[in-house]
Design a protein around this motif. Sequence first.
Motif, PDB file in Angstrom:
ATOM      1  N   ALA A 251       1.091  -1.584  -0.564  1.00  0.00           N
ATOM      2  CA  ALA A 251      -0.031  -0.026  -0.093  1.00  0.00           C
ATOM      3  C   ALA A 251       0.966   1.221  -0.173  1.00  0.00           C
ATOM      4  CB  ALA A 251      -0.704  -0.095   1.114  1.00  0.00           C
ATOM      5  N   LEU A 252       1.943   1.404   0.794  1.00  0.00           N
ATOM      6  CA  LEU A 252       2.905   2.516   0.832  1.00  0.00           C
ATOM      7  C   LEU A 252       3.851   3.178  -0.400  1.00  0.00           C
ATOM      8  CD1 LEU A 252       4.772   4.762   2.463  1.00  0.00           C
ATOM      9  CD2 LEU A 252       5.922   2.817   2.322  1.00  0.00           C
ATOM     10  N   VAL A 253       3.222   1.850  -1.365  1.00  0.00           N
ATOM     11  CA  VAL A 253       4.432   1.961  -2.799  1.00  0.00           C
ATOM     12  C   VAL A 253       3.421   2.420  -3.587  1.00  0.00           C
ATOM     13  CG1 VAL A 253       5.321   0.587  -4.574  1.00  0.00           C
ATOM     14  CG2 VAL A 253       6.126  -0.149  -2.501  1.00  0.00           C
ATOM     15  N   TRP A 254       2.284   2.445  -3.327  1.00  0.00           N
ATOM     16  CA  TRP A 254       0.562   2.494  -3.779  1.00  0.00           C
ATOM     17  C   TRP A 254       0.453   3.830  -4.284  1.00  0.00           C
ATOM     18  CZ3 TRP A 254       1.200   0.979  -9.449  1.00  0.00           C
ATOM     19  CH2 TRP A 254       1.753  -0.271  -9.147  1.00  0.00           C
ATOM     20  N   ALA A 255       0.699   4.110  -3.290  1.00  0.00           N
ATOM     21  CA  ALA A 255       0.263   5.541  -2.157  1.00  0.00           C
ATOM     22  C   ALA A 255       1.542   6.793  -2.501  1.00  0.00           C
ATOM     23  CB  ALA A 255       0.472   5.483  -0.473  1.00  0.00           C
ATOM     24  N   ALA A 256       2.449   6.125  -2.759  1.00  0.00           N
ATOM     25  CA  ALA A 256       3.451   7.029  -3.413  1.00  0.00           C
ATOM     26  C   ALA A 256       3.488   7.544  -4.741  1.00  0.00           C
ATOM     27  CB  ALA A 256       4.967   6.764  -3.098  1.00  0.00           C
ATOM     28  N   VAL A 257       2.515   6.556  -5.417  1.00  0.00           N
ATOM     29  CA  VAL A 257       2.521   6.788  -7.087  1.00  0.00           C
ATOM     30  C   VAL A 257       1.048   7.495  -6.744  1.00  0.00           C
ATOM     31  CG1 VAL A 257       2.767   5.219  -9.031  1.00  0.00           C
ATOM     32  CG2 VAL A 257       3.723   4.251  -7.485  1.00  0.00           C
ATOM     33  N   ALA A 258       0.468   7.313  -6.191  1.00  0.00           N
ATOM     34  CA  ALA A 258      -0.781   7.905  -5.828  1.00  0.00           C
ATOM     35  C   ALA A 258      -0.203  10.134  -5.477  1.00  0.00           C
ATOM     36  CB  ALA A 258      -2.147   7.562  -5.073  1.00  0.00           C
ATOM     37  N   CYS A 259       0.177   9.115  -4.678  1.00  0.00           N
ATOM     38  CA  CYS A 259       1.198  11.548  -4.432  1.00  0.00           C
ATOM     39  C   CYS A 259       1.392  11.908  -5.883  1.00  0.00           C
ATOM     40  CB  CYS A 259       2.014  10.961  -2.340  1.00  0.00           C
ATOM     41  SG  CYS A 259       2.544  12.896  -2.932  1.00  0.00           S
ATOM     42  N   GLY A 260       2.491  11.500  -5.825  1.00  0.00           N
ATOM     43  CA  GLY A 260       2.736  11.305  -7.460  1.00  0.00           C
ATOM     44  C   GLY A 260       2.319  11.937  -8.499  1.00  0.00           C
ATOM     45  N   VAL A 261       0.615  11.582  -8.463  1.00  0.00           N
ATOM     46  CA  VAL A 261       0.492  12.050  -9.861  1.00  0.00           C
ATOM     47  C   VAL A 261      -0.586  13.000  -9.358  1.00  0.00           C
ATOM     48  CG1 VAL A 261      -1.811  11.033 -11.158  1.00  0.00           C
ATOM     49  CG2 VAL A 261      -0.103   9.681 -10.437  1.00  0.00           C
ATOM     50  N   ALA A 262      -0.852  13.289  -7.698  1.00  0.00           N
ATOM     51  CA  ALA A 262      -1.897  14.346  -7.531  1.00  0.00           C
ATOM     52  C   ALA A 262      -0.913  15.025  -7.208  1.00  0.00           C
ATOM     53  CB  ALA A 262      -1.833  13.707  -5.740  1.00  0.00           C
ATOM     54  N   LEU A 263      -0.026  15.733  -7.109  1.00  0.00           N
ATOM     55  CA  LEU A 263       0.468  17.001  -6.988  1.00  0.00           C
ATOM     56  C   LEU A 263       1.305  17.321  -8.508  1.00  0.00           C
ATOM     57  CD1 LEU A 263       4.010  15.570  -4.681  1.00  0.00           C
ATOM     58  CD2 LEU A 263       2.269  17.889  -3.647  1.00  0.00           C
ATOM     59  N   LEU A 264       1.034  16.399  -8.956  1.00  0.00           N
ATOM     60  CA  LEU A 264       1.178  16.914 -10.723  1.00  0.00           C
ATOM     61  C   LEU A 264       0.081  17.147 -11.218  1.00  0.00           C
ATOM     62  CD1 LEU A 264       3.072  14.247 -12.272  1.00  0.00           C
ATOM     63  CD2 LEU A 264       4.223  15.912 -12.008  1.00  0.00           C
ATOM     64  N   ALA A 265      -0.875  16.603 -10.829  1.00  0.00           N
ATOM     65  CA  ALA A 265      -2.804  17.555 -11.029  1.00  0.00           C
ATOM     66  C   ALA A 265      -2.497  18.560 -10.476  1.00  0.00           C
ATOM     67  CB  ALA A 265      -3.636  16.447 -10.975  1.00  0.00           C
ATOM     68  N   ALA A 266      -2.152  18.672  -8.933  1.00  0.00           N
ATOM     69  CA  ALA A 266      -2.307  20.013  -8.554  1.00  0.00           C
ATOM     70  C   ALA A 266      -0.835  21.302  -9.398  1.00  0.00           C
ATOM     71  CB  ALA A 266      -1.336  19.979  -7.516  1.00  0.00           C
ATOM     72  N   PHE A 267       0.008  20.798  -9.989  1.00  0.00           N
ATOM     73  CA  PHE A 267       0.601  21.568 -10.935  1.00  0.00           C
ATOM     74  C   PHE A 267      -0.328  22.183 -12.332  1.00  0.00           C
ATOM     75  CE2 PHE A 267       3.545  21.342 -14.653  1.00  0.00           C
ATOM     76  CZ  PHE A 267       4.414  22.735 -14.511  1.00  0.00           C
ATOM     77  N   LEU A 268      -0.812  21.410 -12.794  1.00  0.00           N
ATOM     78  CA  LEU A 268      -1.619  21.170 -14.280  1.00  0.00           C
ATOM     79  C   LEU A 268      -2.839  22.221 -13.269  1.00  0.00           C
ATOM     80  CD1 LEU A 268      -1.548  17.946 -15.331  1.00  0.00           C
ATOM     81  CD2 LEU A 268      -0.398  20.231 -16.594  1.00  0.00           C
ATOM     82  N   TRP A 269      -3.629  22.010 -12.638  1.00  0.00           N
ATOM     83  CA  TRP A 269      -4.404  23.275 -11.526  1.00  0.00           C
ATOM     84  C   TRP A 269      -3.910  24.071 -11.577  1.00  0.00           C
ATOM     85  CZ3 TRP A 269      -4.357  25.243  -7.013  1.00  0.00           C
ATOM     86  CH2 TRP A 269      -5.377  26.001  -6.170  1.00  0.00           C
ATOM     87  N   TRP A 270      -2.977  24.354 -10.605  1.00  0.00           N
ATOM     88  CA  TRP A 270      -1.916  25.416 -10.585  1.00  0.00           C
ATOM     89  C   TRP A 270      -1.220  26.663 -11.944  1.00  0.00           C
ATOM     90  CZ3 TRP A 270      -0.118  28.555  -6.643  1.00  0.00           C
ATOM     91  CH2 TRP A 270       0.772  29.121  -6.318  1.00  0.00           C
TER      92      TRP A 270
END
Length: 483
Positions: A251-270
Amino acid sequence: MSAAILPLCDRAIAQARAPAAAAPASAHPRMVLATTVLASSLAFVDGAVVNVGLPAIARSFPDHALNLSWIVSGYLLPLSALLLIGGAAGDRWGHRRLLLIGVSLFLAASMLCAAAPDLRSLLAARIAQGIGAALLMPTSLAILGSSFSGEARGKAIGTWAAAGAAAGAIGPLAGGWLIDLVGWRAMFLINVPIAAGALYLGARFIDRQVATAPAPLDWGGALLVTAGLAALTWGLTLVSAVTSTHGGAGALVWAAVACGVALLAAFLWWERRRGAAAMLPFDLFAASAFAGLNLVTFLLYGALGGVLLLLPYLLIDLHGYSATEAGAALLPMPLVIALTAPLMGRLAARLGARLPLTVGPALVALGFLLALRISGAASYWSGTLPAMLLISLGMAGAVAPLTNAVLGAVGARHSGIASGFNSAVARTGGLIATALSSAILVAHGAALQAAFQVAMVVGALAAVAASACAFVWLAPGQQAGKT
């Protein structure tokens, strides 16, 4: 990422940033050209040499083998994330100042790499190298573009690109020789005389410039994209390593991937929220071809980054090549591309970008499948060389048309940022490929051979997908942008 290919990918940045018809800004244009060639060669040489040195580094730090891919990722991560803001910082604070800072940082980081007592220190120094490269690359190109005009500018850019290709060809061979003779630490010392020459010439011959962009830099966007790429890279590295050893990721590994995707989505929003002040203006994506071409770039350069990372490791670890021999094994690619890419670019200007960008990646895919024949039973001439030649011909057919088509997909107002973004996407493709290859870099014997073959099949699929994207997104006969 091949250091020999990136000069051709980056060439358009200099053209896009340069004034259309301005007199040379320097009284010493030849010295300015020499400065930009030396500065940018730092990134090209270093990127080409380190892949050859990975097996030797692994033998020095056997207890940390699973972190080996970070020696490459630690460099590519800041370079991919900060390339655009590095160019904007040069516009704001002066290209000469940023160039000297970037080269100085790269020089200091290279010496720290050579002296690193442990892997953690080496990784920190590699990150510093990536930051230095993100500063010196766009500013050296901006200086080059603004110091020449007309036919002289085209000749200067051609000289710069040829020098970068030569650096990418000579780098692995010279680095491999030093590794065999002295050890892997010596390969980082190649950068010392190059950086010293760039600093001397830059301080003496490049004119001081007044800031041209008073708007504040997009530090929020830079932070979000860097954090997002870091989390995604870390997560994918863990996915690769854990899956290879335990058969599944937690779960921790996939959480890191999900966090990366979420941060990149936040970058696009910004970036969308900042509008014209963003480091990545959303106006770029008004043309659907621009998004498709960058997807082609990501897939094609990601596939290429994977083979250029894994092939030297396979040849050294499994086939008993010396570092010098592994570096020489990569020579056909920069040579073929340097000799044939200009012809392919002129051909694409007549036929349009769709055909070469469909056929080129398809040839790359065939080359990856041909690489399945690389084994202990096959010689270099019957196994490695045919695959390298086919991949090289495919890349030669795609490099110039791809860069030109990216410029042609956007208006002149966005040509500089479009070129820079496309170059960053190419490096990000290599970054993701490196993360996914981390488990292969700890395999040996039959397991390494099998993992390499799986990677070649994945690379072939990525190249086929790049070919399909070009066929779908580009209209028949669509012309590439002018070089």
